[in-house]
Design an enzyme around this catalytic site. Structure first.
Site, short mmCIF file in Angstrom:
data_model
loop_
_atom_site.label_atom_id
_atom_site.label_comp_id
_atom_site.label_asym_id
_atom_site.label_seq_id
_atom_site.Cartn_x
_atom_site.Cartn_y
_atom_site.Cartn_z
N GLY A 1 58.51 -5.17 98.69
CA GLY A 1 58.37 -4.64 100.01
C GLY A 1 59.44 -3.77 100.04
O GLY A 1 60.05 -3.34 98.94
N ASN A 2 59.62 -2.90 101.09
CA ASN A 2 60.57 -1.91 101.27
C ASN A 2 61.35 -1.89 102.78
O ASN A 2 60.81 -2.80 103.62
CB ASN A 2 60.25 -0.75 101.08
CG ASN A 2 59.10 -0.25 101.92
OD1 ASN A 2 59.02 0.07 102.96
ND2 ASN A 2 57.78 -0.14 101.21
N ASN A 3 62.16 -1.30 103.08
CA ASN A 3 63.03 -1.41 104.39
C ASN A 3 62.32 -0.50 105.58
O ASN A 3 62.96 -0.29 106.50
CB ASN A 3 64.50 -0.88 104.23
CG ASN A 3 65.29 -2.10 103.36
OD1 ASN A 3 65.00 -3.13 103.45
ND2 ASN A 3 66.26 -1.44 102.79
#
Ligand code: CTP
Length: 404
Positions: A207-209
């Protein structure tokens, strides 16, 4: 510190407005509460006085020597009316002035933000529809109510939007009083927001932020400017923007499907989501266990570029907006990378912002440069994410949409 008047109408949602008042005072604003007499049936004057640290009056006779019915409106930099009941909207639309709040509405020359809350039948009644149209035509911002559970057992459109969303629009109008013209009426807008998650097994993902704040601000500002908005929301934990359709997705492939479907009859699509470029080639059906042996390397395969697909398949007249979150590197500035990305992606507008520790992701503020396919470059200084959203809609409305 700005001078804000918070007008409270006589509806059950007044209890939620106490929370809005806290947010406004915690943001450092000097807030005077002007409840109607019926608002005090729901939440009493001591609550408003304690939370605002100011005396509270409903009528024009208290402290008459200070001429409050004129002074409050003249000095205000923003008036927020919440909940704006059907009765209060009607009184405001007709210029009645029988208490402190309605007098203030006639003397105020600053932006006015109405936040309606009422039962669906009242919101949809032609009388209310006309009153809202009159107020908008005169330049006020009237938020769309949220949908969901109402006071009784019924559900529908008419809930007060979440205080955090009201506070965001209030901050925007204080930051830029002209940020919410009603210029996107009749436009259909699709916004992707958040970050995709690509599963490795049932409990893990790549995933990412991305928090979704910027995309939600783009959607909320479009709705406040009159657009019909669909948000394709990837793993966002924020409350749904009021008056906006939300389609939830998890992965890049789900996002592509939902965006393409929603975009079929859209005028504008804004790709604010952080889409994973790669996904694990294998998705284990069961949780991957430690086996004692070295772990298998994860093989990745490439996800489709949703933005590129939208550009390639767009109908004439559909405006496509991309975002580029860049860190820059030893050889290239953030802007160089943005310009190259605009050329590569072929979209109409690219919002380029610098990301990094404490920059952009998860933050409430942002700065950016808007790069247009027509060669224009507009710098948007550090401000609330809703201000960047407003600058984006200014650019889209002025350059790409035929006059509405
Ligand atoms: N985007 C997309 N599909 C992808 C990746 C990105 O639609 N698979 C969109 C994003 O929503 C954004 C724009 O493309 O609007 C730019 O995203 P970014 O990650 O900066 O671009 P990439 O093409 O992935 O470039 P980079 O090589 O910098 O990762």
């Amino acid at each position: 510190m700005s001078r804000v008047v918070l007008g409270v109408g006589g509806g059950i949602a007044a209890y939620k407005v106490a929370n809005l008042l806290r947010k406004l005072t915690e943001a450092g604003h000097d807030v005077t509460v002007a409840p109607t007499a019926s608002a005090l049936e729901f939440v009493g004057a001591p609550t408003w006085a304690a939370l605002s640290h100011r005396p509270v009056a409903t009528d024009v006779w208290t402290d008459a020597d200070r001429v409050p019915h004129v002074r409050l409106g003249r000095e205000a930099e923003l008036v927020v009316v919440a909940p704006a009941t059907a009765d209060l909207l009607a009184r405001a639309a007709h210029g009645l002035a029988d208490d402190l709040l309605t007098n203030t509405l006639l003397t105020a020359r600053c932006p006015v933000l109405y936040v309606p809350a009422m039962h669906t039948e009242m919101w949809e009644h032609p009388a209310t529809v006309d009153n809202v149209a009159v107020l908008r035509r005169r330049g006020a911002t009237v938020m769309e109510p949220a949908s969901g559970r109402l006071t009784g057992t019924d559900t529908g459109k008419g809930r007060l939007p979440e205080p955090v969303q009201i506070a965001e629009l209030a901050e925007l109008l204080l930051h830029r009083p002209d940020a919410l013209p009603h210029d996107l009426v009749g436009r259909r807008v699709v916004v992707s927001a958040g970050g995709t998650r690509e599963p490795l097994d049932p409990v893990r993902y790549l995933g990412n932020n991305s928090s979704g704040r910027q995309g939600y601000a783009v959607a909320a500002v479009a709705a406040a400017r009159g657009a019909q908005v669909t948000v394709v929301s990837a793993n966002v934990e924020l409350p749904d923007p009021a008056g906006v359709d939300v389609v939830r997705v998890g992965t890049a492939l789900e996002l592509r499907e939902a965006v393409e479907k929603a975009t079929q009859d859209a005028d504008v699509v804004v790709m604010a989501a952080a889409v994973a470029d790669f996904r694990p080639a294998q998705h284990a059906a069961h949780k991957i266990k430690k086996s004692g042996a070295p772990p298998e390397p994860v093989t990745l395969e490439e996800n489709p570029d949703v933005l590129a697909g939208l550009v390639a398949g767009r109908r004439p007249g559909t405006v496509v907006v991309g975002f580029a979150a860049e860190t820059g590197d030893d050889r290239h500035s953030v802007l160089d990378l943005g310009r190259a990305k605009l050329a590569r992606k072929g979209c109409d507008l690219l919002v380029v912002n610098e990301v990094g520790p404490d920059l952009a992701f998860g933050q409430t503020h942002n700065a950016a440069v808007l790069l247009g396919r027509d060669g224009t470059e507009t710098v948007v200084g550090h401000g609330p994410k809703s201000a960047l959203a407003a600058a984006l809609w200014d650019a889209v409305a002025a350059r790409f949409l035929p006059a509405g």
